[in-house]
Design an enzyme around this catalytic site. Structure first.
Site, PDB file in Angstrom:
ATOM      1  N   CYS A 104      44.588  35.500  32.703  1.00  0.00           N
ATOM      2  CA  CYS A 104      44.868  36.815  32.120  1.00  0.00           C
ATOM      3  C   CYS A 104      46.033  36.741  31.136  1.00  0.00           C
ATOM      4  CB  CYS A 104      45.186  37.807  33.226  1.00  0.00           C
ATOM      5  SG  CYS A 104      46.569  37.260  34.238  1.00  0.00           S
ATOM      6  N   GLU A 117      46.528  44.461  38.761  1.00  0.00           N
ATOM      7  CA  GLU A 117      46.822  43.469  37.715  1.00  0.00           C
ATOM      8  C   GLU A 117      45.537  43.326  36.920  1.00  0.00           C
ATOM      9  OE1 GLU A 117      49.774  42.468  37.444  1.00  0.00           O
ATOM     10  OE2 GLU A 117      50.666  42.547  39.426  1.00  0.00           O
TER      11      GLU A 117
HETATM   12  P1  NAD Z   1      36.142  41.689  37.778  1.00  0.00           P
HETATM   13  O1  NAD Z   1      36.862  42.956  37.573  1.00  0.00           O
HETATM   14  O2  NAD Z   1      34.751  41.569  37.280  1.00  0.00           O
HETATM   15  O3  NAD Z   1      36.049  41.322  39.324  1.00  0.00           O
HETATM   16  C1  NAD Z   1      37.199  41.169  40.113  1.00  0.00           C
HETATM   17  C2  NAD Z   1      36.873  41.465  41.558  1.00  0.00           C
HETATM   18  O4  NAD Z   1      36.495  42.833  41.678  1.00  0.00           O
HETATM   19  C3  NAD Z   1      35.705  40.658  42.123  1.00  0.00           C
HETATM   20  O5  NAD Z   1      36.017  40.313  43.460  1.00  0.00           O
HETATM   21  C4  NAD Z   1      34.560  41.647  42.069  1.00  0.00           C
HETATM   22  O6  NAD Z   1      33.554  41.401  43.023  1.00  0.00           O
HETATM   23  C5  NAD Z   1      35.270  42.951  42.362  1.00  0.00           C
HETATM   24  N1  NAD Z   1      34.620  44.159  41.850  1.00  0.00           N
HETATM   25  C6  NAD Z   1      33.891  44.293  40.720  1.00  0.00           C
HETATM   26  N2  NAD Z   1      33.493  45.585  40.579  1.00  0.00           N
HETATM   27  C7  NAD Z   1      33.993  46.272  41.645  1.00  0.00           C
HETATM   28  C8  NAD Z   1      33.928  47.627  42.061  1.00  0.00           C
HETATM   29  N3  NAD Z   1      33.290  48.549  41.353  1.00  0.00           N
HETATM   30  N4  NAD Z   1      34.556  47.974  43.212  1.00  0.00           N
HETATM   31  C9  NAD Z   1      35.242  47.053  43.935  1.00  0.00           C
HETATM   32  N5  NAD Z   1      35.320  45.748  43.597  1.00  0.00           N
HETATM   33  C10 NAD Z   1      34.718  45.361  42.452  1.00  0.00           C
HETATM   34  O7  NAD Z   1      37.077  40.558  37.159  1.00  0.00           O
HETATM   35  P2  NAD Z   1      36.748  39.013  37.006  1.00  0.00           P
HETATM   36  O8  NAD Z   1      35.688  38.885  35.952  1.00  0.00           O
HETATM   37  O9  NAD Z   1      36.553  38.423  38.344  1.00  0.00           O
HETATM   38  O10 NAD Z   1      38.134  38.434  36.434  1.00  0.00           O
HETATM   39  C11 NAD Z   1      38.432  38.400  35.074  1.00  0.00           C
HETATM   40  C12 NAD Z   1      39.265  39.605  34.682  1.00  0.00           C
HETATM   41  O11 NAD Z   1      40.408  39.672  35.518  1.00  0.00           O
HETATM   42  C13 NAD Z   1      39.821  39.542  33.276  1.00  0.00           C
HETATM   43  O12 NAD Z   1      39.770  40.818  32.709  1.00  0.00           O
HETATM   44  C14 NAD Z   1      41.263  39.134  33.474  1.00  0.00           C
HETATM   45  O13 NAD Z   1      42.139  39.483  32.444  1.00  0.00           O
HETATM   46  C15 NAD Z   1      41.585  39.834  34.744  1.00  0.00           C
HETATM   47  N6  NAD Z   1      42.719  39.203  35.411  1.00  0.00           N
HETATM   48  C16 NAD Z   1      43.930  39.830  35.396  1.00  0.00           C
HETATM   49  C17 NAD Z   1      45.036  39.228  35.995  1.00  0.00           C
HETATM   50  C18 NAD Z   1      46.410  39.856  35.979  1.00  0.00           C
HETATM   51  O14 NAD Z   1      47.277  39.390  36.711  1.00  0.00           O
HETATM   52  N7  NAD Z   1      46.653  40.882  35.190  1.00  0.00           N
HETATM   53  C19 NAD Z   1      44.893  38.015  36.635  1.00  0.00           C
HETATM   54  C20 NAD Z   1      43.633  37.407  36.630  1.00  0.00           C
HETATM   55  C21 NAD Z   1      42.548  38.025  36.030  1.00  0.00           C
HETATM   56  O1  6OD Z   2      51.491  33.394  38.214  1.00  0.00           O
HETATM   57  C1  6OD Z   2      51.230  34.434  38.827  1.00  0.00           C
HETATM   58  O2  6OD Z   2      51.880  34.849  39.762  1.00  0.00           O
HETATM   59  C2  6OD Z   2      50.085  35.233  38.395  1.00  0.00           C
HETATM   60  N1  6OD Z   2      49.923  36.404  39.035  1.00  0.00           N
HETATM   61  C3  6OD Z   2      49.269  34.792  37.440  1.00  0.00           C
HETATM   62  C4  6OD Z   2      48.172  35.512  36.957  1.00  0.00           C
HETATM   63  C5  6OD Z   2      47.292  34.927  36.153  1.00  0.00           C
HETATM   64  C6  6OD Z   2      46.143  35.614  35.672  1.00  0.00           C
HETATM   65  O3  6OD Z   2      45.066  35.085  35.425  1.00  0.00           O
END
Ligand code: NAD
Ligand code: 6OD
Length: 481
Positions: free
Chosen positions: A283, A249
């Protein structure tokens, strides 16, 4: 905060600070897991698959997951305080969304496990006797769960609960920014008598730390990850070595589309929520707003009034409607986009900087809610995910134009449509390149529905049976009759 491996809390010498983004104070030290501790977690998780957990039927797992939910509910205030200390989000938000959804995730996947359909086929054979083929679901094995910081408990439990429901064992790594509720979850697992090795927790960072140790570990069968798209690419490369199953995600640059026939007040209110909720760190937040030309000026003025009415306050202030960003580092990123927007020629309708409080919140990570107009569709601020309380608003003329604008993105997670014309809503809903399209609402979640993105926004679907299918390995049994 300690790691939790093989049913025991484990301290390590390497520590990193857990910083409260409200005022920048360190509220805890976190023990970073090294490669050896991750190895121990993997060994414990593999052993648990062969132990009582591996032999437990689904009813046993359902009962345990329900106990987890009950115990979380009993410790609701602990989870609330921990989530707020890590994120600085308004208490009202964490009380209404983060903690209840964290608990609900364990109940919903326990309930769904009973309804997991299995397929049966009768096959004709030359001898006329036939054969019966049916599928049974087995666990994938050891699942690595890597979670982000924006909705820490909600998103970690959204993966841990179905993975356990399907009979896997789990090694969870919360974001280094938000380790607190995951640590409490480990306490809950311990308190309800989860067998050792079934749920393990390792703290740390990504590259060169616990995240990378998990994604490259040959003893881990699957990685389920929520976070940035670029991190998803790095994990995909790392996980290629032993062809792990992957569920991603990832990021978004979501469109909100407001037609002139929409309920104006509902569209303004819903769009404001979709832009500024959780300080824009969801997100699913809207970062591109498209408004039909006849109502464009009026809509921008109304959205500006909403943004300026937000109350940037401490989490425990009942008036608070917006907290800080997660960290100073993330604020630097968001502020760099505020600067870039000006360089790209944007009109800053409101915001564009940092607030000044005259108290210790000036050491925190607060940023002004910001509305931009006047950029072309190719501007970086319109194309790249900013992940802060900011949107660009552009006018459009007609369905075809707005569809082309909304779909002209590398991302494809969510879209929100505001219109009273339901035929149009259905028509556009099918043509929008997004995993979920909301009509006259935003972030209305039915946890049984598939959830995920297209293009750079992810691979696969979570939610309901879709989650259980990812965490389960179907095996076909063919019986000659
Ligand atoms: P991030 O990718 O920086 O980090 C997420 C996790 O991955 C953390 O636990 C981090 O320590 C780990 N990580 C980072 N680099 C890694 C690597 N090389 N190998 C393994 N693990 C690694 O994301 P963030 O800044 O914590 O969150 C924000 C981002 O997440 C935004 O881009 C947002 O859109 C996305 N997001 C997506 C969803 C979705 O459901 N699509 C939901 C929430 C957040
Ligand atoms: O509502 C959910 O189940 C879900 N996965 C939300 C994700 C939010 C992202 O920041």
């Amino acid at each position: 905060m300690r790691n939790y491996v093989d049913g025991a809390f484990v301290a390590t010498d390497a520590r990193f600070p857990d910083v409260d983004p409200v005022d920048g104070h360190v509220h805890a030290e976190v023990c970073e897991a090294d490669a050896a501790l991750v190895d121990r977690a993997v060994a414990a998780a593999r052993a648990a698959l062969r132990g009582p957990w591996g032999r437990m039927g689904s009813e046993g797992r359902i009962a345990l997951l329900r106990r987890v939910a009950d115990r979380m509910e009993a410790r609701f205030d602990d989870f609330l305080r921990a989530e707020i200390a890590d994120t600085g989000k308004p208490e009202s938000l964490a009380r209404a969304i983060d903690v209840p959804r964290g608990i609900a995730n364990f109940r919903i996947f326990a309930d769904l496990l009973r309804g997991m359909p299995e397929e049966t086929f009768h096959t004709e054979t030359p001898d006329g006797q036939g054969a019966l083929s049916y599928t049974v679901h087995k666990p994938l094995g050891v699942v690595g769960v890597i979670a982000p910081w924006n909705l820490p408990l909600l998103l970690l439990s959204w993966k841990v609960a179905p993975a356990l429901a399907a009979g896997n064992t789990v090694i969870a790594k919360p974001s280094e920014e938000t380790p607190a509720t995951a640590t409490l979850l480990a306490e809950v697992m311990d308190e309800v008598g989860m067998p050792p090795g079934v749920f393990n927790l390792v703290h740390g960072f990504g590259p060169g730390s616990a995240g990378e140790f998990l994604t490259t570990h040959r003893g881990i069968d699957a990685i389920t990850f929520t976070g940035e798209s670029a991190t998803g690419s790095a994990i995909m490369r790392a996980a290629a070595a032993n062809v792990k199953a992957l569920s991603f995600e990832l990021g978004g640059k979501n469109a909100g589309i407001v037609f002139a026939d929409a309920d104006f007040d509902a569209a303004v209110e819903g769009t404001a929520r979709s832009v500024f909720a959780n300080c824009g760190q969801v997100c699913l937040c809207t970062e591109r707003v498209y408004v039909e030309r006849p109502i464009f000026e009026r809509f921008v003025a109304a959205l500006k009034a909403r943004a300026e009415a937000l109350v940037l306050a401490r989490p425990d202030d009942p008036a608070a409607t917006m907290g800080p960003l997660i960290s100073r580092a993330h604020r630097d990123k968001v502020l760099s986009y505020y600067r870039l927007a000006r360089e790209e020629g944007a009109t800053v309708v409101t915001g564009g900087g940092i607030p000044h409080f005259g108290d210790d919140r000036d050491n925190g990570a607060y940023v002004q809610p910001t509305i931009l107009t006047g950029l072309g569709e190719q501007a970086r601020c319109v194309r790249e995910e900013i992940f802060g309380p900011v949107c660009h608003v552009a006018p459009f003329d007609g369905e075809d134009e707005v569809l082309a604008m909304a779909n002209d993105s590398e991302y494809g997670l969510a879209a929100a449509l505001w219109t009273r014309d339901l035929s149009r809503a259905h028509r556009l809903g099918r043509r929008l390149e997004a995993g979920i399209v909301w009509v006259n609402c935003w972030f209305l979640r039915d946890l049984r529905t598939p959830f995920g993105g297209v293009k750079l926004s992810g691979i696969g679907r979570e939610g309901g049976l879709h989650s259980l299918r990812f965490y389960a390995e179907p095996t076909t049994i063919c019986v000659k009759l």
